[in-house]
Design an enzyme around this catalytic site. Structure first.
Site, short mmCIF file in Angstrom:
data_model
loop_
_atom_site.label_atom_id
_atom_site.label_comp_id
_atom_site.label_asym_id
_atom_site.label_seq_id
_atom_site.Cartn_x
_atom_site.Cartn_y
_atom_site.Cartn_z
N GLU A 304 0.82 -1.21 0.00
CA GLU A 304 0.00 0.00 0.00
C GLU A 304 0.86 1.27 0.00
OE1 GLU A 304 -2.64 -0.72 3.33
OE2 GLU A 304 -4.01 -1.86 2.07
N ASP A 383 -8.42 -9.05 4.35
CA ASP A 383 -8.13 -7.98 5.31
C ASP A 383 -9.19 -7.88 6.39
OD1 ASP A 383 -6.92 -5.81 6.50
OD2 ASP A 383 -7.75 -4.34 5.11
N GLU A 411 -12.58 -2.54 12.59
CA GLU A 411 -12.61 -1.83 11.31
C GLU A 411 -13.78 -2.27 10.42
OE1 GLU A 411 -8.97 -2.11 9.14
OE2 GLU A 411 -9.76 -1.08 7.38
#
Lengths: 697, 697
Positions: A304, A383, A411
């Protein structure tokens, strides 16, 4: 201490003390029973190394039993007592522990042993190290707080995992990536906090559940964070390390792989460049001169947009080993994340599969890493979705130290606005059988290092902690921190057992409370899954912040996260036969299960297969009807959650009761949004009506 | 001047001078011809009031003809010349303009008149005001730059619209809401800019195309912007006003309706509260003491979380009139935006229709506003989509001053990364026949005030200007600023004519350049529409930033912006018969057209009707095939755009050539993304294949 844990009336009510609130035991008879021996504490003549253990023990007993224990340094004669100390220093405590017991106690382990002598009851709490003793004290207090039977107990415990790590994604400006509980407790306005009292309270909380390592800054290391290993910040970092050291916790830093360029003034970060290697060695010298027990570096590289060895045509092994070499003289570790994938994928490309990426990148490197390197592997290949298969690197890698990375911060699981207790999910991950060395080669065994004789291993997790007064935003989310740490210590603990402990320590031992809250927690993950994305497909969230439903939110994006739904079917074909081949990354016995749509566990069906909406599931429902049914059911379950909580009115401190109620009300509204968006999306796409004629828009 | 407009070699090449680059005429014969009279400029004895006009004229002639014109104050005898002056001051210029000509020249108008006297040619440029004269000078220069015939010309022009306004959405921190060309030219770091040279260049640019009003700050007025009307900023604002005043432009401010609370120390902003009224009157006194020609306030109230009179149970008329009363003694205006709707809609609610909101809110107030209030109405009922019907408030409101609000900045039309020339769209809007007073009650007539005898009227538009060196990010986007202003001046100008002017003034008169760029510009809006959202449905963009395709981006959101696509059809039923009734807000003759799916203009079909994908359009295509066809065609058209531009290599300054080429390359890539996402979405939803078998994912 930041807020005294004794002022229960003031602070216990708002959740600041978490599971260390030490409320008075409800059962007076039991209290009296415990108090007979807990009123006297016998220690050796060297109180310094046990000072913290003693203080914790005293304050716990005071809270739980209402007793101000007397501390004596002589051996008691006729009176019952707790005998406290570190073994092997030639003190009286040694006489209570037999040789065959001592040999079972590792350097982080402890013994709790109760026996009668005459009319007295002696309760021995000891370790072979100060840290082990601390764990023993917290364990004894947990036993008291959960109303355990102490008489005749013989409990020798050692942690299953060597490394029991908390990762902070805290930025030095005070923000927290994926944080839902306020700002950083460590940093504010590009400075290290001055509120060290709170840090001490935090260290104590973590120690009480056996955490022994902490990474204090975000894996995404930006400009100012890169300077944490310079003299601009190192003294402040050393002060933090000192606080954690007292509680048996080593401090680590996330480092910028390109530090030699960013802060070192070199033109390269090539891991094979002699200047780069020299720079890191000197940097290690500098760090260890200030923090002699510095844990090491956590590295997110070539991921990323973070820099990494790929820039120089080097491998991740080259990168990690270079750092490892620098830290090795001091016993420092390099923890290297495997979260490496192409984040610039074209959604039109059906060959590239992000799920394959970690395995494809790291399997060829197995055996090439130095002894003080660990690979930190996310539980699943994507993820931290609400449901993913276990990463095939577990069981794949054999010659490499491994850490399992979990995410406590919610998240993708409701961001601490929704109740979603993750211990049941983590249990499934830990118990997952990779078959790598035949049946029962579970993930939990692999990460201890015992299966493949790896030198190091353990668990790491991204914390859900911030500077909110109750630490976790949603007060009940404390249970996830608690549960994670307990699983690090002992992954064989049942979810039921861990939950039982947490409820009793946090709220009370009233059966109504214990049973109700346990039911709420244990079912909440499945409930969350019910009203969000179905059957392992994931990613039906709004981009960036990842909150709330958006079925196509990632469907035409560059992140490699697709559901491929059309009017006939949905799911990603990851089989070897006709798909991306991801299923083939598992051991053949597992691969065979995932490859076959009839054998594939249904909760992962759409992760591995593209299925028509009229496919009949084992329940007899069609796939589309299953989607409708689970989404209606999910909302009903949230209604039940709320009703259960409401039934505890008057049984929970009013502040926490109202706070949780408000979150549950919000969750209920938002679960309806999820239900309606998902159901409407699929109804509009398929034209297939709900068999029960419920409202779809 | 910030960058001299004479240093063409240096600055002309990068676009800083826009259409005022004044490059030397390519045609030498014509240059010589013009120069015979343009080499002498005769003025009166009072050069002060015409100083700027004279300077502009001289510099223009210098650039266009390469001539340093001689200025004399006596009447020329035998030589040809330009005679320049303000009429009615008893100067020689009066003798050139007949009485029946003078009476036609309004206070912003001008005359350009050329006649022979003996062997000499006199070219008169005059106005009845300094401002009119300035407009005359810029008009003459435009005629020269576009190679017009001057001999025998008699041109008397007055602007069609009284108010020709530019709205800046600039924030005082320097950011620009929906800005795609850098930061604010007015503000930086919560201060007014010190770079007043650039402001002067900007004033001059706007004056050259007849803009006479500017609102320098964002309609969303936050904390610091609220203080623009306090002594913290007013002196700096007055300095800006001075610069604009020289170029005939009045400065306005967006104000916070809750100013009495935010900066006034009062507890209320109730427009009927005497203290509130008193505060605003005193505030007006203060402002006008520093800026005697202050234009007035632009107000966004009760819209998207901005405060407004609804808080106090008052109407928008109460709110606007209170402010109008305060400004009235000074001739100030209140411009009140009609962009009022429920931005917290539930997507499941099919009754509420955002398209209805402006009309529902403001029609009941028609006739209740004071004479110095104008309502500023967005061109369509939604929000600057690539295609919308015209707001039914035009033709609905009769007793209220009205402004048409357009958006030059390309929020939903490619954000100045895509070429999208909006003049053809604006022409359609201006020419739209509301039928309110029979045939030919066009929007352009209504906003002049002439149809219903409104005292005030005009146009306003959100600028695309920022501090990028070329002002607009995409250099060709300058054409939108130019075109908007020209339409304000004269909405009867054809798109073709305006475009022709802009290309000749900006690039050159070479026919190859003129024809190629005109083709590019004139087709670009339709091209953009082709590859984005079809048939008037709109909103298939990513939320918040509004760039790039996302078919469901606003489908499950709270903004009232839905397409309601399912596997059978798409579109919003806004008919009276079966839908939200929005169609009924138009005059019955128009309503009848929109209500009937067979009569409804096809480019708006999905705005008014929910249609099946197999509906046959007039072209013979099914609706779904039309979607596929236009999306493939749109990308092909972008390829053509790029090829056309590429054919101009060597004909355009290299810097601009490469800059535009790079944008077109980006547009081509991004148009493919649009095509593929939209086509894939509908293919997956419908299962209907493209008849031509082209690639859909």
């Amino acid at each position: 201490m930041y807020k005294s844990n004794v002022n229960d009336e003031l602070y216990g009510a708002n959740g600041y003390n978490c599971w260390l609130g030490y409320h008075l035991l409800e059962n007076g008879e039991l209290r009296e029973n415990y108090s007979q021996w807990a009123s006297n504490i016998v220690i050796s003549k060297e109180p310094d190394e046990i000072k913290i253990a003693l203080s914790e023990l005293k304050s716990g007993i005071n809270g739980i039993l209402g007793v101000d224990a007397v501390v004596v340094t002589r051996e008691p004669e006729q009176s019952s007592c707790i005998a406290l100390g570190v073994l092997g220093r030639g003190q009286n405590i040694d006489s209570y522990v037999k040789y065959d017991e001592v040999v079972q106690i590792g350097n982080e382990g402890f013994i709790i042993k109760a026996f009668k002598t005459g009319n007295s009851e002696i309760v021995v709490v000891a370790g072979t190290t100060t840290k082990g003793l601390l764990y023993g004290v917290f364990s004894l207090l947990r036993l008291l707080q959960t109303e355990a039977t102490i008489s005749g107990i013989l409990k020798i415990e050692n942690p299953a995992n060597q490394l029991r790590i908390i990762n902070h994604w805290d930025n030095i400006d005070g923000s927290i990536e994926r944080g839902y509980a306020g700002k950083s407790i460590f940093f504010t306005d590009n400075k290290v906090t001055e509120d060290l009292g709170r840090i001490k309270d935090y260290a104590r909380l973590l120690c009480s559940v056996g955490i022994n390592s902490i990474v204090i800054n975000n894996v995404n290391v930006h400009k100012y964070e890169s300077m944490l290993i310079t003299d601009k910040y190192l003294n402040d970092v050393a002060s933090l390390a000192q606080i954690f050291r007292d509680y048996g916790i080593k401090l680590y830093l996330s480092a910028n792989f390109a530090s030699t360029i960013e802060i070192g003034g070199l033109a390269t970060a090539d891991p094979l460049d002699p200047q780069v290697r020299k720079w890191w060695k000197e940097k290690a010298d500098e760090i260890y001169s200030l923090i002699p027990d510095f844990g090491g570096f956590l590295i997110k590289a070539d991921s990323e947009f973070r820099p990494g060895p790929f820039t120089y045509g080097r491998t991740h092994a080259d990168g990690a080993n270079m750092l490892a070499e620098a830290l090795e003289p001091y016993g420092g570790l390099v923890i290297w994340r495997c979260f490496v994938y192409n984040c610039m994928q074209d959604w039109r490309d059906r060959i590239t599969d992000r799920a394959r990426a970690a395995y494809d990148n790291f399997m060829p490197l197995d055996g090439l890493f130095r002894e003080n390197v660990l690979l930190q592997i996310k539980n699943g290949p994507m993820d931290f979705q609400v449901r993913e298969p276990v990463s095939p690197l577990f069981g794949g890698l054999q010659k490499t130290n491994q850490l399992l990375e979990l995410q406590i911060t919610q998240e993708y699981t409701g961001q601490q606005k929704h109740l979603c207790y993750l211990v049941p999910m983590w249990k499934e991950i830990l118990d997952f059988d990779t078959m790598a060395k035949g049946r029962n080669t579970s993930v939990k065994k692999i990460i201890t290092g015992s299966v493949f004789n790896n030198k190091l291993g353990g668990m790491a997790a991204v914390t859900n902690i911030g500077n909110d007064l109750n630490w976790t935003g949603h007060q009940m989310a404390q249970s996830n921190t608690y549960g994670y740490a307990r699983l690090c210590w002992n992954p064989d603990l049942s979810a039921e057992k861990i939950t039982d402990e947490w409820v009793r320590m946090t709220y009370s031992n009233y059966e109504k409370v214990v049973n109700t809250v346990k039911e709420m927690l244990l079912g909440s993950w499945r409930t969350y899954e019910n009203y969000t994305s179905p059957l392992g497909i994931g990613w039906m969230v709004n981009p960036n912040h990842h909150y709330g439903p958006n079925v196509d939110g990632y469907e035409y994006d560059k992140w490699g996260t697709y559901h491929r739904a059309d009017h006939k079917g949905i799911g990603v074909d990851r089989t070897v036969k006709s798909g991306t081949g991801y299923a083939g990354q598992y051991h053949k016995d597992v691969a065979g299960i995932y490859e076959d749509m009839d054998k594939c566990p249904e909760e992962l069906l759409l992760f591995f297969h593209h299925m028509p909406y009229d496919y009949i599931l084992k329940s007899g429902e069609t796939l589309i009807q299953y989607i409708y049914n689970t989404h209606f059911k999910g909302v009903e379950e949230v209604e039940e959650l709320r009703n259960k909580w409401f039934s505890l009115k008057g049984w929970i401190s009013e502040e926490i009761f109202l706070h949780v109620l408000e979150r549950l009300d919000g969750q209920l509204e938002h679960s309806k949004e999820w239900r309606d968006v998902i159901n409407t999306y699929f109804y509009r796409k398929t034209g297939i009506s709900d068999e029960l004629g419920r409202k779809i828009y």
